[in-house]
Design an enzyme around this catalytic site. Structure first.
Site, PDB file in Angstrom:
ATOM      1  N   ILE A   1       7.326  -6.904  -0.426  1.00 29.22           N
ATOM      2  CA  ILE A   1       7.918  -8.087  -1.086  1.00 29.22           C
ATOM      3  C   ILE A   1       9.393  -8.262  -0.703  1.00 29.22           C
ATOM      4  CG2 ILE A   1       6.306  -8.211  -3.035  1.00 29.22           C
ATOM      5  CD1 ILE A   1       8.518  -6.888  -4.776  1.00 29.22           C
TER       6      ILE A   1
ATOM      7  N   ALA B   1      15.462   0.025 -16.365  1.00 23.20           N
ATOM      8  CA  ALA B   1      16.685  -0.719 -16.007  1.00 23.20           C
ATOM      9  C   ALA B   1      16.397  -1.648 -14.835  1.00 23.20           C
ATOM     10  CB  ALA B   1      17.805   0.258 -15.653  1.00 23.20           C
TER      11      ALA B   1
ATOM     12  N   THR C   1       7.714  -5.423 -18.656  1.00 23.96           N
ATOM     13  CA  THR C   1       7.273  -4.319 -19.520  1.00 23.96           C
ATOM     14  C   THR C   1       8.068  -4.298 -20.819  1.00 23.96           C
ATOM     15  OG1 THR C   1       7.428  -1.904 -19.706  1.00 23.96           O
ATOM     16  CG2 THR C   1       8.814  -2.904 -18.055  1.00 23.96           C
ATOM     17  N   ASP C   2       7.451  -3.747 -21.868  1.00 27.51           N
ATOM     18  CA  ASP C   2       8.182  -3.595 -23.133  1.00 27.51           C
ATOM     19  C   ASP C   2       9.330  -2.585 -23.005  1.00 27.51           C
ATOM     20  OD1 ASP C   2       6.637  -1.284 -22.947  1.00 27.51           O
ATOM     21  OD2 ASP C   2       5.737  -1.454 -24.945  1.00 27.51           O
ATOM     22  N   GLU C   3       9.294  -1.782 -21.923  1.00 24.64           N
ATOM     23  CA  GLU C   3      10.322  -0.744 -21.782  1.00 24.64           C
ATOM     24  C   GLU C   3      11.723  -1.336 -21.569  1.00 24.64           C
ATOM     25  OE1 GLU C   3       9.123   2.703 -19.494  1.00 24.64           O
ATOM     26  OE2 GLU C   3       7.017   2.231 -19.800  1.00 24.64           O
TER      27      GLU C   3
ATOM     28  N   TYR D   1      13.632   3.221 -14.160  1.00 21.51           N
ATOM     29  CA  TYR D   1      12.529   2.259 -14.048  1.00 21.51           C
ATOM     30  C   TYR D   1      12.772   1.046 -14.944  1.00 21.51           C
ATOM     31  CZ  TYR D   1       8.054   0.105 -15.317  1.00 21.51           C
ATOM     32  OH  TYR D   1       7.060  -0.811 -15.599  1.00 21.51           O
TER      33      TYR D   1
ATOM     34  N   LEU E   1       0.834  -1.214   0.000  1.00 19.01           N
ATOM     35  CA  LEU E   1       0.000   0.000   0.000  1.00 19.01           C
ATOM     36  C   LEU E   1       0.864   1.257   0.000  1.00 19.01           C
ATOM     37  CD1 LEU E   1      -2.963  -1.010   2.371  1.00 19.01           C
ATOM     38  CD2 LEU E   1      -2.793  -1.211  -0.112  1.00 19.01           C
TER      39      LEU E   1
ATOM     40  N   GLY F   1      15.679  11.920 -21.112  1.00 15.56           N
ATOM     41  CA  GLY F   1      15.913  10.606 -21.747  1.00 15.56           C
ATOM     42  C   GLY F   1      14.640   9.956 -22.268  1.00 15.56           C
TER      43      GLY F   1
ATOM     44  N   LYS G   1      13.479  -2.991 -14.125  1.00 16.75           N
ATOM     45  CA  LYS G   1      12.629  -4.089 -14.598  1.00 16.75           C
ATOM     46  C   LYS G   1      13.446  -5.087 -15.428  1.00 16.75           C
ATOM     47  CE  LYS G   1       8.683  -4.492 -14.207  1.00 16.75           C
ATOM     48  NZ  LYS G   1       7.867  -5.147 -13.128  1.00 16.75           N
TER      49      LYS G   1
END
Ligand code: NAD
Ligand code: TYD
Length: 379
Positions: A61, A167, A140-142, A165, A36, A318, A169
């Protein structure tokens, strides 16, 4: 009966996924684990928490003892890891939190799974695993980086993330695959394009634009608005994950995308036009507008809902130019296709926001106002 641990399901996609699987599969039990953070809201899933099929645990987590305890108590068959810091702009401001949650949190879950699911060793020294288990990483596709005007990401496109972000993932994806290669832990990964739909936190483009229109505020478009994203209705993403999790194909990566590339400027213009059209068709919706000037007939006016609201602001650092997915693999191997055309999905999404202003108010109390002022004052 399968028992699922779904992390991050008080957030946008995880919550939609829990609703989807509870409706689709009768014989399952779902434990939602969510810290949360600002992005997670219990209100988003409160109606799903019946304490029979669906339970909620507040926690991180990264907390080893908690995850071990949950494994002992619930004996999970599946872990679906949505939990993450998910906003690129925030990752530019505070990268370290992204590395902690997205990388170390994922690795902590993998280790807990490794401890809980092992049942012995084979003749080569590889662990033997409990039957029917799976760790699914929502990516993600990123992670593939940025495309020019041409081409598509496939599952074999090299990872080339460019923001803190993406990097984080990409690192998580590599750890997940390392557990497959090293321990033969049954894992899968989905890499999806930009989602939109109900319960999307209004820091991301589409819900932010809807919220600002309803408040009569300017609509911030970064740079010249020419950057391109591939937009997928969230339920189609949830369906893809459900198919992958139940596919029994270990170690596979699937790209999930909508065949729906649009520039940011197109998205903003479609959103403006759709809000206005819905208010023309159903004047009741005008009651949610904060700007309430009336005409001579006493109707709340909406002629100001037009492209003049758009404000081009300083670009993101970027800023990835284009993302585009080739989903051939998941279509050919699992039969998944994006089912919701954008024209339909955007109407459903905007109507959901018009009908759920209480939810928007609930999730934007607290720090949101402060965030908005800080983030957009600089632009
Ligand atoms: P979100 O920000 O709406 O939700 C993230 C959730 O994770 C929140 O409920 C938050 O409280 C929770 N969380 C954050 N840190 C946690 C921690 N340490 N422990 C437990 N819970 C924690 O994100 P989203 O848009 O729903 O994205 C979900 C996942 O899908 C993410 O992994 C993201 O990278 C991925 N993804 C998102 C998109 C998109 O368009 N939004 C596209 C592709 C992939
Ligand atoms: P966003 O929804 O943050 O998703 P992502 O960065 O993961 O793709 O942004 C989508 C696109 O919209 C991205 O190119 C940045 C742009 N954008 C704006 O132009 N204005 C905004 O206020 C926001 C939040 C995003």
């Amino acid at each position: 009966m399968k028992t699922y641990l779904v992390t991050g399901a008080a957030g946008f996609i995880g919550a939609n996924y829990v609703k989807y699987i509870l409706a689709k599969h009768e014989d399952i039990r779902v434990i939602v684990l969510d810290a949360l953070t600002y992005a997670g809201n219990l209100g988003t899933i409160k109606n799903d928490l019946d304490n029979e099929r669906c339970f909620f645990v507040r926690g991180d987590i990264c907390d080893r003892d908690l995850i071990d305890h949950l494994f002992t108590e619930y004996k999970f068959d599946y872990i679906i890891n949505f939990a993450a810091e998910s906003h690129v702009d925030r990752s530019i401001e505070n990268p370290q939190l992204f590395l902690t949650t997205n990388i170390l949190g994922t690795q902590n879950l993998l280790d807990a799974a490794r401890r809980a699911w092992v049942v012995g060793k084979d003749e080569f020294g590889y662990p033997k695993w409990t039957k029917g288990i799976r760790f699914h990483q929502v990516s993600t596709d990123e992670v593939y980086g940025s495309l020019g005007a041409e081409g598509y990401f496939t599952e074999t496109t090299p990872l080339s993330p460019r923001s803190p972000y993406s990097a984080s993932k990409a690192s998580a994806d590599m750890i997940v695959m390392a557990y497959m290669d090293t321990y033969k832990l049954p894992v899968t990964i989905s890499r999806c394009s930009n989602n939109y739909g109900p319960y999307h936190f209004p820091e991301k483009l589409i819900p932010l634009i809807i919220k600002n229109i309803l408040e009569g505020k300017k609509l911030p478009v970064y740079g010249d608005g020419a950057n391109i994203r591939d937009w997928l209705y969230v339920e189609d993403h949830c369906k893809a994950i459900d198919m992958i999790v139940n596919s029994n194909k270990d170690g596979e990566v699937y790209n999930v995308g909508g065949h729906n590339e649009k520039t940011n400027l197109e998205i903003v213009k479609i959103t403006i036009a759709t809000v206005r059209r819905l208010m023309e068709e159903n004047p009741e919706y005008r009651k949610v507008l904060k700007k309430r000037e009336k005409n001579e007939e006493g109707e709340i006016m909406i002629d100001w809902i037009n492209d003049d609201l758009i404000s081009f602001v300083k670009d993101r650092l970027g800023h990835d130019f284009r993302y585009a997915i080739d989903p051939t693999k998941i279509t050919e191997t699992l039969g998944w296709t994006p089912e919701t055309p954008f024209e339909e999905g955007i109407v459903k999404t905007i109507e959901w926001y018009l009908n759920n202003q209480d939810w928007v108010a609930e999730v934007t109390t607290g720090d949101y106002q402060n965030y908005y002022e800080q983030m957009y004052k600089k632009r």
